[in-house]
Design an enzyme around this catalytic site. Structure first.
Site, PDB file in Angstrom:
ATOM      1  N   ASN A  20       0.888  -1.180   0.000  1.00 19.61           N
ATOM      2  CA  ASN A  20       0.000   0.000   0.000  1.00 19.61           C
ATOM      3  C   ASN A  20       0.919   1.221   0.000  1.00 19.61           C
ATOM      4  OD1 ASN A  20      -1.755   2.056   0.497  1.00 19.61           O
ATOM      5  ND2 ASN A  20      -2.715   1.127   2.287  1.00 19.61           N
ATOM      6  N   ARG A  99      -2.653  -2.152  -3.356  1.00 20.05           N
ATOM      7  CA  ARG A  99      -3.839  -1.318  -3.180  1.00 20.05           C
ATOM      8  C   ARG A  99      -3.736  -0.172  -4.186  1.00 20.05           C
ATOM      9  NH1 ARG A  99      -5.022   3.358   1.051  1.00 20.05           N
ATOM     10  NH2 ARG A  99      -7.198   3.673   0.550  1.00 20.05           N
ATOM     11  N   HIS A 188     -12.608   3.325   0.154  1.00 19.18           N
ATOM     12  CA  HIS A 188     -12.609   2.385   1.293  1.00 19.18           C
ATOM     13  C   HIS A 188     -13.349   1.088   0.951  1.00 19.18           C
ATOM     14  CE1 HIS A 188     -12.497   6.136   4.138  1.00 19.18           C
ATOM     15  NE2 HIS A 188     -11.260   5.717   3.887  1.00 19.18           N
ATOM     16  N   ARG A 249     -10.470  16.647   6.479  1.00 23.18           N
ATOM     17  CA  ARG A 249     -11.305  16.994   5.319  1.00 23.18           C
ATOM     18  C   ARG A 249     -12.685  17.455   5.789  1.00 23.18           C
ATOM     19  NH1 ARG A 249     -10.609  11.453   2.485  1.00 23.18           N
ATOM     20  NH2 ARG A 249      -8.533  11.105   3.297  1.00 23.18           N
ATOM     21  N   GLU A 394      -7.927  -4.681   5.499  1.00 21.44           N
ATOM     22  CA  GLU A 394      -7.891  -4.502   4.049  1.00 21.44           C
ATOM     23  C   GLU A 394      -6.801  -5.352   3.405  1.00 21.44           C
ATOM     24  OE1 GLU A 394      -8.091  -0.476   5.476  1.00 21.44           O
ATOM     25  OE2 GLU A 394      -8.762   0.139   3.493  1.00 21.44           O
TER      26      GLU A 394
END
Ligand code: ADP
Length: 411
Positions: A20, A99, A188, A249, A394
């Site tokens: 990742n 990923r 996600h 964010r 993940e």
């Protein structure tokens, strides 16, 4: 929760190297796709800066090395390869699973990386300028380091490709979608998929028969509604700014605020970008930190009102997002909390759930408090709708889906 995801293939002696790659970091993990167990994992961070370092965890023991600048992704992977060689682990690796954040509309499945796929990932960088270029750096570095291994891309957007048009079309001229791909994609995806699959096991029925809402709450946050096992709507949009409020964010904004900032307050577009992506959310409202732990401490121990306001807005917006998805379902099996905040903050979970009593959600306070720090379980009160905390994984999804793709390529 360590049930096997995939029991059909024999990967007993095989491992997938999961990569990742971010703009200044590489996360890696050597994973057995059948069990999800990781023998070796680690993180290289602050790459390209004087603070660059790499931590490698092998059989429970952690070692960190500080690295001389300029230390980039290739250097990090070179150290990883030499460690894997020294430990005799290279021969067990059958593929590298990457990923990749944005797969656009082209990629809804795990994909063997060819030149053509690389070009597509590069072109999709216009939709994910911070992520796809970094993912490509990882892919290229691994192609050099492991030239004889298949490289496989697992896209964060893939799980959401089942959304119906009504969920992904914005109220903008349709030509922007047709000509420029302006639509909701969602992110996600591997996390929502993993936790939904684990919830299906708790419900003892196939995922295809489950209706769930999943709240992934980390630095980035998203809420996804899953109908008959498929994503039918999600809060993140064309980019990872939309939806609920996050660490730095803003989440949803009145678009008119952007014109106001530019026309009345002299912001440049770069300033606005920086503001909504890096200076807003929990950090912006609190003025203290983007870190949920720091804000909980400030609120509970120092009675800090800005920390309390930031966390209160954060929880209300998530509750509103969850409630809005009752428009997508005719029945609901339960709600899942995951991600660093969802898995650990009993305060945040309680705040969210107490605003959802109309949907018959209520928590058992003891179970809520006890289910933290990696524990998974059902935290709902008796007679309330199910609510689970499920630790996401993940990397395991990337390993499992890479292994599944390998078996189809072998046929
Ligand atoms: P990322 O999106 O970067 O993968 P994570 O899923 O690791 O992020 O989540 C990071 C968030 O989880 C941070 O806001 C952090 O404060 C929060 N977090 C981690 N542990 C706890 C805890 N014990 N209590 C409250 N929040 C926590």
């Amino acid at each position: 929760m360590t049930q096997q995801i995939s029991q059909s293939q024999d990967f007993t002696d095989k491992e997938i190297l999961v990569i990742n790659c971010g703009s200044s970091s590489v996360k890696f993990s050597l994973i057995n796709p059948a069990t999800g167990e990781s023998e070796l994992s680690g993180l290289a961070q602050c790459l390209l800066s004087s603070d660059a370092n790499i931590t490698i965890k092998y059989q429970g023991e952690k070692k960190t090395y500080n690295l001389a600048a300029p230390f980039d992704h290739q250097c990090a992977l070179a150290i990883l390869v030499s460690q894997l060689q020294q430990l005799g682990l290279v021969k067990s690796i059958c593929a590298v699973g990457h990923r990749v954040v944005h797969g656009g509309e082209q990629y809804s499945e795990p994909t063997l990386i060819t030149n053509e796929v690389e070009q597509a990932i590069s072109q999709l960088a216009k939709l994910a300028p911070l992520h796809n270029p970094a993912n490509l750096i990882g892919i290229k570095a691994c192609q050099q380091a492991f030239s004889d291994l298949p490289q496989i891309a697992i896209f964060d957007t893939a799980f959401h490709q089942t959304m119906p048009e009504k969920a992904y079309i914005y109220g903008l001229p349709y030509s922007l979608y047709q000509e420029h791909g302006v639509r909701r994609y969602g992110f996600h995806g591997t996390s929502h998929y993993f936790v939904a699959k684990q919830a299906a096991k708790q419900l003892a029925k196939p995922l295809e028969q489950c209706n769930l809402i999943s709240a992934h709450l980390g630095n980035g946050c998203s809420v996804t509604v899953i109908k008959d096992g498929k994503s039918v709507d999600t809060s993140l949009g064309m980019t990872p700014v939309e939806g609920v409020m996050m660490g730095t964010r803003s989440g949803d904004l009145d678009a008119g605020i952007i014109f106001h900032l530019v026309e009345q307050l002299g912001y440049s577009i770069t300033d606005v970008d920086n503001l909504v992506n890096k200076k807003s959310g929990l950090l912006g409202v609190s003025g203290i930190s983007n870190d949920c732990r720091a804000l909980e401490t400030a609120m509970l121990e120092d009675n800090n009102s800005q920390a309390k306001l930031a966390l209160t807005v954060f929880c209300y917006r998530i509750a509103k997002s969850i409630a809005s998805y009752s428009a997508s379902l005719t029945s609901l099996d339960g709600l899942i909390f995951t991600g660093g905040i969802g898995e650990n903050s009993s305060w945040v979970r309680q705040q969210i759930i107490q605003q959802l009593s109309l949907l018959n959600f209520a928590l058992d306070p003891d179970k809520n408090l006890a289910t933290r720090f990696g524990a998974s379980g059902n935290i709902s009160a008796d007679n309330a709708r199910d609510c689970w905390v499920i630790a996401t994984n993940e990397e395991w999804v990337i390993a499992e889906q890479s292994a599944q793709l390998l078996t189809t390529l072998d046929k």
